[in-house]
Design a protein around this motif. Structure first.
Motif, PDB file in Angstrom:
ATOM      1  N   ALA A 108      40.889  59.933  39.614  1.00 20.59           N
ATOM      2  CA  ALA A 108      41.987  60.868  39.414  1.00 20.59           C
ATOM      3  C   ALA A 108      43.308  60.292  39.923  1.00 20.59           C
ATOM      4  N   ILE A 109      43.267  59.603  41.064  1.00 20.91           N
ATOM      5  CA  ILE A 109      44.481  58.984  41.612  1.00 20.91           C
ATOM      6  C   ILE A 109      45.011  57.919  40.655  1.00 20.91           C
ATOM      7  N   GLU A 110      44.106  57.116  40.111  1.00 20.93           N
ATOM      8  CA  GLU A 110      44.532  56.058  39.201  1.00 20.93           C
ATOM      9  C   GLU A 110      44.971  56.597  37.845  1.00 20.93           C
ATOM     10  N   ALA A 111      44.594  57.857  37.539  1.00 17.19           N
ATOM     11  CA  ALA A 111      44.993  58.470  36.276  1.00 17.19           C
ATOM     12  C   ALA A 111      46.411  59.035  36.323  1.00 17.19           C
ATOM     13  N   VAL A 112      46.973  59.171  37.513  1.00 18.59           N
ATOM     14  CA  VAL A 112      48.358  59.633  37.630  1.00 18.59           C
ATOM     15  C   VAL A 112      49.265  58.559  37.023  1.00 18.59           C
ATOM     16  N   PRO A 113      50.174  58.941  36.129  1.00 20.81           N
ATOM     17  CA  PRO A 113      51.045  57.942  35.478  1.00 20.81           C
ATOM     18  C   PRO A 113      51.760  57.045  36.484  1.00 20.81           C
ATOM     19  N   PRO A 114      51.756  55.730  36.263  1.00 20.32           N
ATOM     20  CA  PRO A 114      52.402  54.810  37.214  1.00 20.32           C
ATOM     21  C   PRO A 114      53.879  55.124  37.435  1.00 20.32           C
ATOM     22  N   TYR A 127      54.508  54.986  51.718  1.00 21.37           N
ATOM     23  CA  TYR A 127      53.196  55.139  51.055  1.00 21.37           C
ATOM     24  C   TYR A 127      52.589  56.497  51.374  1.00 21.37           C
ATOM     25  N   LYS A 128      52.667  56.898  52.644  1.00 24.11           N
ATOM     26  CA  LYS A 128      52.105  58.183  53.060  1.00 24.11           C
ATOM     27  C   LYS A 128      52.776  59.333  52.338  1.00 24.11           C
ATOM     28  N   ASP A 129      54.105  59.311  52.240  1.00 27.57           N
ATOM     29  CA  ASP A 129      54.829  60.393  51.575  1.00 27.57           C
ATOM     30  C   ASP A 129      54.586  60.375  50.072  1.00 27.57           C
ATOM     31  N   ARG A 130      54.473  59.184  49.491  1.00 28.95           N
ATOM     32  CA  ARG A 130      54.182  59.102  48.047  1.00 28.95           C
ATOM     33  C   ARG A 130      52.842  59.747  47.737  1.00 28.95           C
ATOM     34  N   VAL A 134      53.532  63.264  46.012  1.00 26.71           N
ATOM     35  CA  VAL A 134      53.651  62.942  44.587  1.00 26.71           C
ATOM     36  C   VAL A 134      52.295  62.722  43.927  1.00 26.71           C
ATOM     37  N   VAL A 135      51.510  61.774  44.460  1.00 26.81           N
ATOM     38  CA  VAL A 135      50.289  61.355  43.771  1.00 26.81           C
ATOM     39  C   VAL A 135      49.142  62.342  43.953  1.00 26.81           C
ATOM     40  N   LEU A 136      48.819  62.681  45.206  1.00 26.91           N
ATOM     41  CA  LEU A 136      47.641  63.521  45.458  1.00 26.91           C
ATOM     42  C   LEU A 136      47.717  64.904  44.824  1.00 26.91           C
ATOM     43  N   PRO A 137      48.854  65.616  44.853  1.00 29.59           N
ATOM     44  CA  PRO A 137      48.892  66.931  44.187  1.00 29.59           C
ATOM     45  C   PRO A 137      48.545  66.846  42.702  1.00 29.59           C
ATOM     46  N   GLN A 138      49.022  65.795  42.024  1.00 30.75           N
ATOM     47  CA  GLN A 138      48.686  65.632  40.603  1.00 30.75           C
ATOM     48  C   GLN A 138      47.233  65.206  40.416  1.00 30.75           C
ATOM     49  N   MET A 140      44.688  65.833  42.372  1.00 28.21           N
ATOM     50  CA  MET A 140      43.750  66.909  42.662  1.00 28.21           C
ATOM     51  C   MET A 140      43.597  67.869  41.480  1.00 28.21           C
ATOM     52  N   ARG A 141      44.678  68.070  40.732  1.00 27.27           N
ATOM     53  CA  ARG A 141      44.565  68.921  39.538  1.00 27.27           C
ATOM     54  C   ARG A 141      43.656  68.266  38.509  1.00 27.27           C
ATOM     55  N   LEU A 142      43.789  66.949  38.342  1.00 20.77           N
ATOM     56  CA  LEU A 142      42.934  66.233  37.396  1.00 20.77           C
ATOM     57  C   LEU A 142      41.478  66.222  37.841  1.00 20.77           C
ATOM     58  N   ALA A 143      41.273  66.224  39.162  1.00 18.70           N
ATOM     59  CA  ALA A 143      39.919  66.075  39.703  1.00 18.70           C
ATOM     60  C   ALA A 143      39.194  67.399  39.900  1.00 18.70           C
ATOM     61  N   THR A 144      39.865  68.527  39.697  1.00 16.27           N
ATOM     62  CA  THR A 144      39.262  69.821  40.011  1.00 16.27           C
ATOM     63  C   THR A 144      37.983  70.074  39.218  1.00 16.27           C
ATOM     64  N   ALA A 145      38.046  69.876  37.901  1.00 10.79           N
ATOM     65  CA  ALA A 145      36.872  70.150  37.061  1.00 10.79           C
ATOM     66  C   ALA A 145      35.679  69.273  37.421  1.00 10.79           C
ATOM     67  N   PRO A 146      35.828  67.942  37.499  1.00  8.40           N
ATOM     68  CA  PRO A 146      34.670  67.121  37.888  1.00  8.40           C
ATOM     69  C   PRO A 146      34.198  67.384  39.314  1.00  8.40           C
ATOM     70  N   THR A 147      35.098  67.812  40.190  1.00  9.50           N
ATOM     71  CA  THR A 147      34.688  68.139  41.561  1.00  9.50           C
ATOM     72  C   THR A 147      33.791  69.364  41.573  1.00  9.50           C
ATOM     73  N   VAL A 148      34.166  70.381  40.813  1.00  5.53           N
ATOM     74  CA  VAL A 148      33.323  71.583  40.706  1.00  5.53           C
ATOM     75  C   VAL A 148      31.986  71.221  40.064  1.00  5.53           C
ATOM     76  N   GLY A 149      32.021  70.343  39.059  1.00  6.19           N
ATOM     77  CA  GLY A 149      30.776  69.893  38.430  1.00  6.19           C
ATOM     78  C   GLY A 149      29.868  69.182  39.421  1.00  6.19           C
ATOM     79  N   PHE A 150      30.458  68.365  40.287  1.00  4.77           N
ATOM     80  CA  PHE A 150      29.644  67.689  41.302  1.00  4.77           C
ATOM     81  C   PHE A 150      29.070  68.685  42.301  1.00  4.77           C
ATOM     82  N   LEU A 151      29.822  69.734  42.629  1.00  5.84           N
ATOM     83  CA  LEU A 151      29.316  70.746  43.561  1.00  5.84           C
ATOM     84  C   LEU A 151      28.028  71.366  43.035  1.00  5.84           C
TER      85      LEU A 151
END
Length: 218
Positions: A108-114, A127-130, A134-138, A140-151
Motif C-alpha cells: 500500500a505504501i509503494e502504491a501511493v503515487p511517487p 522522512y518522518k513527517d512525509r 502524506v504517505v501513511l494516511p493514503q 492506510m486507505r488503500l490497505a483497509t480492504a485487504p487488512t480486513v480480509g486478513f483479519l
C-alpha cells in the motif's frame, strides 16, 4: 461414558467464542504494531533494514502457522521456559500477523503515487513527517480492504491454537465431541459460529474493495 448433547454443552461452545475473539484481538493489535514496523523497514532507505524485514517476512510466510505455534510453545519449554497456551498462541499469531500485515502495508505504501512523496520532499518535510502526514494516511486507505480480509483469515487461524491446548472455539468443540460423540452436531455448531464471526467481515472487505475500484475509475 458417552452422553447426550445438551444446552449446557451448547453454552460451553458459545462461551468459547470470547476466547477466540480475545486471541484474535491480541494477535491483530500486536500484528498491527509489528506490521507497521516491518512495512516501514521494507520501504526504508537503509539496505540492512530492508533485508532484515524481508527475511522476517520470508520466514513467517514460508513456514506453516502450526509449526510456529509448536516452536513457541514446545520450543520454549525445551529450554526451560514453560509458557501458558494463551501467551504462546498470542506470540505466534502476532509474529504471523506482523509478517502478513507488513507485506500488505508495504504494498500500500509503494502504491501511493511517487509525486506525493516528491511534493512533500520539495516542501522540505523530513522522512518522518512525509510518512506521517502524506504517505501513511493514503496508504492506510488503500490497505483497509485487504487488512480486513486478513483479519478474517486470522480469526480462522486461531483454531490452530487448540493443538497446544488453548480452549478457544475449536478446542471447546473437541471437548464436547469427545464427551457426546456427536461430530456433525458439534462441529456443525462450531462452523456456524465461525461463519457468524467471519462472514460480516468478508462482506465488509468486498464492499471496501468495490468502493476502492469505483473511486479509481472515476
Amino acid at each position: 461414558m458417552i452422553r447426550e448433547f445438551s444446552s449446557a454443552d451448547l453454552m460451553f461452545i458459545v462461551s468459547a467464542v470470547r476466547w477466540t475473539l480475545i486471541l484474535s484481538a491480541i494477535a491483530f493489535l500486536g500484528g498491527a504494531l509489528g506490521g507497521l514496523a516491518v512495512a516501514l523497514a521494507r520501504t526504508a532507505q537503509g539496505r540492512l533494514r530492508r533485508r532484515i524485514a524481508a527475511g522476517f517476512i520470508q520466514v513467517f510466510q514460508g513456514t506453516p502457522l502450526l509449526m510456529q505455534l509448536f516452536l513457541v510453545y514446545f520450543g520454549l519449554a525445551v529450554v526451560g521456559l514453560p509458557i501458558d497456551p494463551l501467551l504462546a498462541a498470542a506470540v505466534a499469531l502476532t509474529l504471523h500477523a506482523s509478517a502478513y500485515l507488513g507485506e500488505i502495508w508495504r504494498g500500500a505504501i509503494e502504491a501511493v503515487p511517487p509525486g506525493q512523496t516528491e511534493a512533500a520532499t520539495a516542501l522540505s518535510l523530513s522522512y518522518k513527517d512525509r510518512m506521517r502526514h502524506v504517505v501513511l494516511p493514503q496508504a492506510m486507505r488503500l490497505a483497509t480492504a485487504p487488512t480486513v480480509g486478513f483479519l478474517v483469515q486470522l480469526i480462522k487461524g486461531t483454531s490452530l491454537a487448540s493443538i497446544i491446548g488453548f480452549t478457544e472455539l475449536t478446542r471447546a468443540g473437541q471437548i464436547i465431541n469427545n464427551a457426546t460423540f456427536k461430530p456433525f452436531l458439534v462441529f456443525g455448531t462450531v462452523a456456524a459460529l465461525y461463519f457468524v464471526l467471519c462472514w460480516p467481515l468478508s462482506l465488509l472487505a468486498r464492499r471496501m474493495e468495490a468502493r476502492m475500484r469505483l473511486a479509481v475509475t472515476r
